[in-house]
Design an enzyme around this catalytic site. Structure first.
Site, PDB file in Angstrom:
ATOM      1  N   ASN A   1       8.527  29.390  20.547  1.00  0.00           N
ATOM      2  CA  ASN A   1       7.944  29.313  19.206  1.00  0.00           C
ATOM      3  C   ASN A   1       9.018  29.537  18.145  1.00  0.00           C
ATOM      4  O   ASN A   1      10.041  30.154  18.432  1.00  0.00           O
ATOM      5  CB  ASN A   1       6.851  30.383  19.062  1.00  0.00           C
TER       6      ASN A   1
ATOM      7  N   ARG B   1     -12.890  44.308   7.728  1.00  0.00           N
ATOM      8  CA  ARG B   1     -14.089  43.567   8.127  1.00  0.00           C
ATOM      9  C   ARG B   1     -13.862  42.780   9.401  1.00  0.00           C
ATOM     10  O   ARG B   1     -14.729  42.727  10.281  1.00  0.00           O
ATOM     11  CB  ARG B   1     -14.513  42.609   6.995  1.00  0.00           C
TER      12      ARG B   1
ATOM     13  N   CYS C   1       1.735  24.780  24.976  1.00  0.00           N
ATOM     14  CA  CYS C   1       1.085  26.013  24.558  1.00  0.00           C
ATOM     15  C   CYS C   1      -0.272  26.081  25.248  1.00  0.00           C
ATOM     16  O   CYS C   1      -0.947  25.061  25.410  1.00  0.00           O
ATOM     17  CB  CYS C   1       0.912  26.022  23.044  1.00  0.00           C
ATOM     18  N   HIS C   2      -0.678  27.281  25.634  1.00  0.00           N
ATOM     19  CA  HIS C   2      -1.930  27.421  26.378  1.00  0.00           C
ATOM     20  C   HIS C   2      -3.131  27.694  25.488  1.00  0.00           C
ATOM     21  O   HIS C   2      -4.219  27.979  25.972  1.00  0.00           O
ATOM     22  CB  HIS C   2      -1.804  28.547  27.409  1.00  0.00           C
TER      23      HIS C   2
ATOM     24  N   HIS D   1      -1.394  26.048  17.314  1.00  0.00           N
ATOM     25  CA  HIS D   1      -2.025  27.298  16.886  1.00  0.00           C
ATOM     26  C   HIS D   1      -3.004  27.094  15.731  1.00  0.00           C
ATOM     27  O   HIS D   1      -3.632  28.069  15.289  1.00  0.00           O
ATOM     28  CB  HIS D   1      -0.998  28.360  16.497  1.00  0.00           C
TER      29      HIS D   1
END
Length: 439
Positions: A152, A271, A174-175, A204
């Site tokens: 990355n 939150r 990428c998994h 991503h």
């Protein structure tokens, strides 16, 4: 291409021992790859020796008989390779900590810092010189090899390689899509084996465009699950899904730092339970895992041998045997996603067989998803241009364009932050980019 018994697979950055172990466990699970030539390269002698010892142990447990060699010289590892698996981490943990501690002093919060944001920008800039050297070596020593990149920031690295070495056969792996679909299948209570899906976007920050079982849309079941479990509402990507209509394909920790809405607001962090600085804990655990592996090998204790279901071993097996598979890959766009720039790196399904890796055309993304991806690829483009043009101003332009950084700081402090990071990373950056520009 070599036969399965003669195939040479080079690992660059093999000192990332835990990841190397998982990939080798997957490779040696294929009988056709049991006699492969495995060339391990790392610049750290101790880590390289540990990787070699782990590789031999995994081969023994799997019943494989590969030829395993270890090389401090990258060129020796790459010579005549058929596949090159790149897992380098330039600067290792010290540089990663810098990517967090310096921005934190300026008031910038990050969670992972390896893909976008100010951390992703500087991780790319210190990785590009190594990628350039790998590409030059491959052009000379193994010009027909497949480069399978795990390092990355994925999109920045793939885009950079496509611009400096367009003839190189690069696929970024990428998994995130695979494991996102496992997670969604579990939430809706449908076995993963019965689910069909399509995702596309950028690494991503791709989007689940289709989520079905036997032609039935499973998104309504996800909506019902969210209604039943209020805890799901405290996930960033569930929050994004409810507003955008498509589920993002990376964890909430990652997803929070690619948009301007969350990390700048303490109430949102609370939150949505966003773990600021999470990657600092991850690198400590990675170090501990490496230490455990090294100590086990030194004491002659058995190591766990567990597969990872990663894409690289599947691609290698498919190319060598002709077995057809579909994987998700990061590749130059070239019309695959029509409402993102043609000169960008995108994540799409790829068909793999004896002819290689063939990306599939998806068409247009939903406009709200494309809008977020467009901001992402703009940052990526500017970071790559900084390196290819040798223009340090583009580093600042990328940080100004980045959604999370721009939401956190006024523009003068963004330039100050870039100066501080340029100073901190020093010689890891290419010479033209080491200038401090002030205001």
């Amino acid at each position: 291409m070599s036969s399965t018994s003669e195939v040479k697979i080079a690992f660059v950055g093999a000192g990332s021992v835990v990841f190397t172990q998982g990939l080798l466990a997957d490779l040696f699970a294929f009988p056709e790859l049991a006699h492969a030539r495995i060339a391990l390269h790392d610049i750290a002698p101790e880590r390289l020796a540990t990787a070699k010892g782990a590789a031999r142990h995994i081969a023994e447990v799997r019943g494989a008989k590969p030829v395993i060699t270890a090389h401090l010289d990258r060129r020796a590892a790459l010579a005549d390779a058929d596949f090159v698996v790149n897992i380098v981490q330039v600067g290792m943990n010290e540089a990663t900590r810098t990517d967090f501690t310096v921005p934190a002093r300026h008031g910038v919060r990050q969670t992972i810092g390896d893909t976008l944001g100010i951390g992703g920008i500087f991780r790319a800039l210190r990785t590009f010189p190594v990628l350039k050297a790998i590409a030059e070596d491959m052009a000379e020593l193994c010009p027909h090899a497949h480069l399978l990149n795990y390092t990355n920031p994925m999109a920045m690295n793939v885009l950079y390689l496509s611009r400096i070495a367009p003839e190189l056969k690069v696929t970024g792996l990428c998994h995130s899509v695979y494991w996102t679909m496992h997670d969604l299948s579990r939430i809706v209570g449908v076995p993963f084996e019965e689910v069909t899906y399509l995702a596309a976007g950028v690494n991503h920050q791709a989007w689940v465009l289709r989520f079905e079982r036997a032609g039935q849309n499973l998104y309504p079941l996800l909506d019902e699950a969210i209604t039943r479990d209020p805890g799901l509402l405290r996930r960033v990507r569930v929050d994004m899904y409810r507003r955008l209509g498509h589920y993002p394909t990376e964890t909430s920790e990652h997803s929070a730092e690619y948009v301007p809405w969350y990390l700048g607001h303490t109430d949102e962090i609370e939150r949505l339970r966003i773990p600021v600085g999470a990657y600092l804990e991850i690198i400590e655990e990675n170090t501990a895992s490496y230490d455990r592996t090294r100590e086990a090998l030194a004491a002659g204790r058995p190591l766990p041998v567990e597969g990872t279901l990663e894409y690289a071993p599947q691609i290698i097996h498919s190319v060598l045997t002709g077995t057809p598979r579909t994987v998700y890959g990061n590749v130059p766009n070239h019309g695959l996603i029509t409402n993102l720039p043609a000169d960008s790196a995108v994540e799409v399904p790829c068909l793999v067989d004896g002819s290689g890796v063939r990306p599939t055309r998806v068409g247009a993304l939903p406009p709200q998803c494309a809008a977020l991806n467009s901001a992402y690829v703009s940052v990526t483009d500017l970071v790559v241009r900084a390196a290819t043009d040798g223009d340090p101003r583009h580093i600042r332009h990328a940080a100004m364009t980045d959604p999370a950084t721009a939401a956190a700081l006024p523009v003068e402090r963004i330039w100050d932050l870039c100066d501080d990071l340029v100073r901190a990373h020093g010689e890891l950056l290419q010479p033209e980019l080491r200038a401090e520009l002030g205001h």
